[in-house]
Scaffold this motif. Structure first.
Motif, PDB file in Angstrom:
ATOM      1  N   THR A  65      -2.157   8.270   1.436  1.00  0.00           N
ATOM      2  CA  THR A  65      -3.432   8.356   0.690  1.00  0.00           C
ATOM      3  C   THR A  65      -4.264   9.537   1.189  1.00  0.00           C
ATOM      4  O   THR A  65      -4.815  10.307   0.392  1.00  0.00           O
ATOM      5  N   PHE A  73      -4.567  -1.684  -4.298  1.00  0.00           N
ATOM      6  CA  PHE A  73      -5.505  -0.566  -4.406  1.00  0.00           C
ATOM      7  C   PHE A  73      -5.700  -0.018  -5.818  1.00  0.00           C
ATOM      8  O   PHE A  73      -6.752   0.476  -6.153  1.00  0.00           O
ATOM      9  N   GLU A 103       0.708   4.564  -4.057  1.00  0.00           N
ATOM     10  CA  GLU A 103       1.148   3.167  -4.171  1.00  0.00           C
ATOM     11  C   GLU A 103       2.328   3.040  -5.140  1.00  0.00           C
ATOM     12  O   GLU A 103       3.225   2.225  -4.932  1.00  0.00           O
ATOM     13  N   SER A 108       0.844  -1.207   0.000  1.00  0.00           N
ATOM     14  CA  SER A 108       0.000   0.000   0.000  1.00  0.00           C
ATOM     15  C   SER A 108       0.876   1.253   0.000  1.00  0.00           C
ATOM     16  O   SER A 108       2.094   1.168   0.112  1.00  0.00           O
ATOM     17  N   ALA A 109       0.232   2.384  -0.053  1.00  0.00           N
ATOM     18  CA  ALA A 109       0.931   3.661   0.084  1.00  0.00           C
ATOM     19  C   ALA A 109       1.462   3.777   1.511  1.00  0.00           C
ATOM     20  O   ALA A 109       0.889   3.230   2.448  1.00  0.00           O
ATOM     21  N   ARG A 141     -11.219   2.705  -0.732  1.00  0.00           N
ATOM     22  CA  ARG A 141     -10.279   2.916   0.365  1.00  0.00           C
ATOM     23  C   ARG A 141     -10.000   1.603   1.086  1.00  0.00           C
ATOM     24  O   ARG A 141     -10.889   0.781   1.260  1.00  0.00           O
ATOM     25  N   GLU A 142      -8.791   1.442   1.492  1.00  0.00           N
ATOM     26  CA  GLU A 142      -8.314   0.230   2.175  1.00  0.00           C
ATOM     27  C   GLU A 142      -8.429  -0.999   1.271  1.00  0.00           C
ATOM     28  O   GLU A 142      -8.535  -2.126   1.750  1.00  0.00           O
ATOM     29  N   GLY A 143      -8.379  -0.778  -0.029  1.00  0.00           N
ATOM     30  CA  GLY A 143      -8.621  -1.863  -0.978  1.00  0.00           C
ATOM     31  C   GLY A 143      -7.434  -2.775  -1.266  1.00  0.00           C
ATOM     32  O   GLY A 143      -7.548  -3.711  -2.052  1.00  0.00           O
ATOM     33  N   SER A 144      -6.289  -2.537  -0.634  1.00  0.00           N
ATOM     34  CA  SER A 144      -5.112  -3.367  -0.953  1.00  0.00           C
ATOM     35  C   SER A 144      -5.266  -4.827  -0.543  1.00  0.00           C
ATOM     36  O   SER A 144      -4.715  -5.711  -1.198  1.00  0.00           O
TER      37      SER A 144
HETATM   38  N1  ASP Z   1      -3.632   3.266   0.346  1.00  0.00           N
HETATM   39  C1  ASP Z   1      -5.023   2.947   0.238  1.00  0.00           C
HETATM   40  C2  ASP Z   1      -5.764   3.501   1.437  1.00  0.00           C
HETATM   41  O1  ASP Z   1      -5.137   3.986   2.361  1.00  0.00           O
HETATM   42  C3  ASP Z   1      -5.290   1.497   0.068  1.00  0.00           C
HETATM   43  C4  ASP Z   1      -4.932   0.622   1.249  1.00  0.00           C
HETATM   44  O2  ASP Z   1      -4.168   1.045   2.107  1.00  0.00           O
HETATM   45  O3  ASP Z   1      -5.411  -0.497   1.314  1.00  0.00           O
HETATM   46  O4  ASP Z   1      -6.959   3.482   1.443  1.00  0.00           O
END
Ligand code: ASP
Ligand code: MG
Length: 421
Positions: free
Chosen positions: A43, A185, A121, A37-38, A199-202
């Motif tokens: 993000t 992501f 990312e 992820s980033a 969001r949080e899709g990794s």
């Molecule tokens: N960087 C993205 C986020 O913070 C994806 C992830 O972290 O899963 O939403």
């Protein structure tokens, strides 16, 4: 081969990236696809850049971008003995970002979001790939915008599995290169426009990759010991759940447990690929595993979903809610991508608890054509799976309840947000 996924919290510092490299080195005999992820809060920071850009405040956008750049350069300075290759690569990316912020036209918010925010990312994976190389782990950097194909539903794009599978088959050969590093992501539509998976899709990216490559397992390295029966930041005395079924995991994720993204399970379940959730800070510990079979969970599981809104709708024409209006109502919510957490209906009204997102007011506006709408915001939804009386008492006493639902196994309480913590 295995898939390893490292989240933003794990790679937020030079120390974290070193730990990641150590974890990867420990399985050097296994072919690996690494999803990253980033870094840290990048993000969120890029979302701020975007907000300035959309208001055509290009100066403020550039200023914020400089902060993001400084943060990454500081990590590089601490991390590398020979920082030049990594610096060169991220300079190129920041150059592209600056050009975009200075020259692009910000028309479609969602499309611009995916174009800009996906750089988080790209930057992190460039750094990670270079560092692994320096640490002696030969690897190949992959750009998921060229591999993972989605539709054009920007910001919440849906993966096209068959198209993606072909591209993966062409690009990867584990017998020649045993380690690949790629972004979570992010993806692109068939025209090549960048998209993101939500969001949080990794975690979801890692699961999709696992499915496409028929991985032996997928491991998500997290800043928790594994899957706990509650969020330790909110509830005391949490315990680890060592084994869960896919079904358990979907239920937990849907109720708002933040440990895994709700979409993660399906691609794995379809191919019976186990998902490990393991502690980044203690890589020798087993963590939790999600699979086909597991013993029943014998502790109550508590999940708190914050930032909820309860809207109650009454049809303006007095039609019975359940028969006539329900599908129309959900069509509107779906169109505005509102995530529904709970539904309760009576003969003449329906109450829906939802995430409070940017699109909510548009959705409620549209619903007001057919319904009389009233709503409450600032709510939190507590789900207790395998409830016990004393747990309900402990967690809800003294709280104002707006709605409760109880089945034999699951109890749910919608309350005013607790401002004490
Ligand atoms: N960087 C993205 C986020 O913070 C994806 C992830 O972290 O899963 O939403
Ligand atoms: Mg993140």
């Amino acid at each position: 081969m295995k898939v390893y996924k490292f989240g933003g919290a794990s790679v937020r510092s030079a120390e974290g990236i070193r730990n990641m490299a150590a974890i990867v080195k420990a399985v050097s005999a296994t072919p690996l696809f690494i999803v990253v992820s980033a870094m840290g809060k990048t993000t969120n920071a890029l979302e701020e850049v975007l907000a300035h850009f959309m208001k055509t405040d290009r100066e403020a956008a550039l200023e914020k971008l400089r902060e993001v750049e400084d943060y990454h350069k500081k990590i590089i300075a601490e991390l590398f003995e020979t920082p030049e290759p990594a610096l060169e690569q991220i300079d190129t990316l920041f150059h592209e970002l600056r050009n975009y912020v200075q020259e692009a036209i910000g028309d479609d918010y969602d499309r611009c979001y995916d174009h800009l925010v996906s750089y988080g990312e790209l930057i992190s994976t460039r750094i990670v790939s270079s560092f692994l190389l320096e640490a002696g782990v030969g690897n190949m950097f992959l750009d998921m915008r060229k591999l993972l194909v989605t539709d054009s539903n920007f910001r919440e794009a849906n993966v096209r599995m068959e198209d993606s599978e072909k591209r993966f088959a062409q690009a990867l050969d584990f017998s020649r290169c045993p380690v690949y590093v790629a972004q979570g992501f992010i993806a692109a539509n068939s025209k090549g426009d960048p998209t993101t998976l939500g969001r949080e899709g990794s975690d979801y990216s890692a699961a999709v990759v696992g499915n496409l490559l028929n991985a032996e397992s997928v491991t998500i390295w997290k800043d928790v010991p594994g899957i706990l029966n509650a969020d330790p930041r909110i509830f005391p005395d949490t315990v680890l759940i060592p084994r869960l079924t896919y079904y358990d995991a979907v239920e937990l994720a849907y109720s708002g447990a933040q440990v895994i993204h709700p979409k993660t399970i399906k691609p794995l379940r379809n191919k019976k690929i186990p998902l490990y959730v393991r502690p980044f800070a203690a890589p020798d510990e087993a963590g939790s595993v999600i699979g086909e079979a597991a013993p029943p969970i014998d502790v109550p599981v508590l999940i708190l979903k914050k930032n909820q809104v309860l809207a109650t709708m009454r049809p303006r024409d007095f039609s019975f809610v359940l028969e006539e209006s329900l599908s129309g109502l959900f069509a509107v919510l779906n169109k505005h991508r509102i995530k529904v957490s709970l539904v309760q209906s009576s003969a003449v009204s329906i109450s829906v608890c939802m995430d409070n997102t940017r699109q909510l007011s548009d959705a409620l506006d549209e619903l007001a054509n057919d319904f009389k709408v009233s709503y409450n915001s600032g709510l939190e939804l507590l789900t207790i799976r395998g409830w016990k009386k004393e747990v309900i008492e402990r967690t809800t006493s003294g709280r104002e309840l707006l709605l409760s639902q109880q089945t034999r196994r699951i109890a749910r309480f919608l309350m005013k947000e607790n401002t004490d913590c």
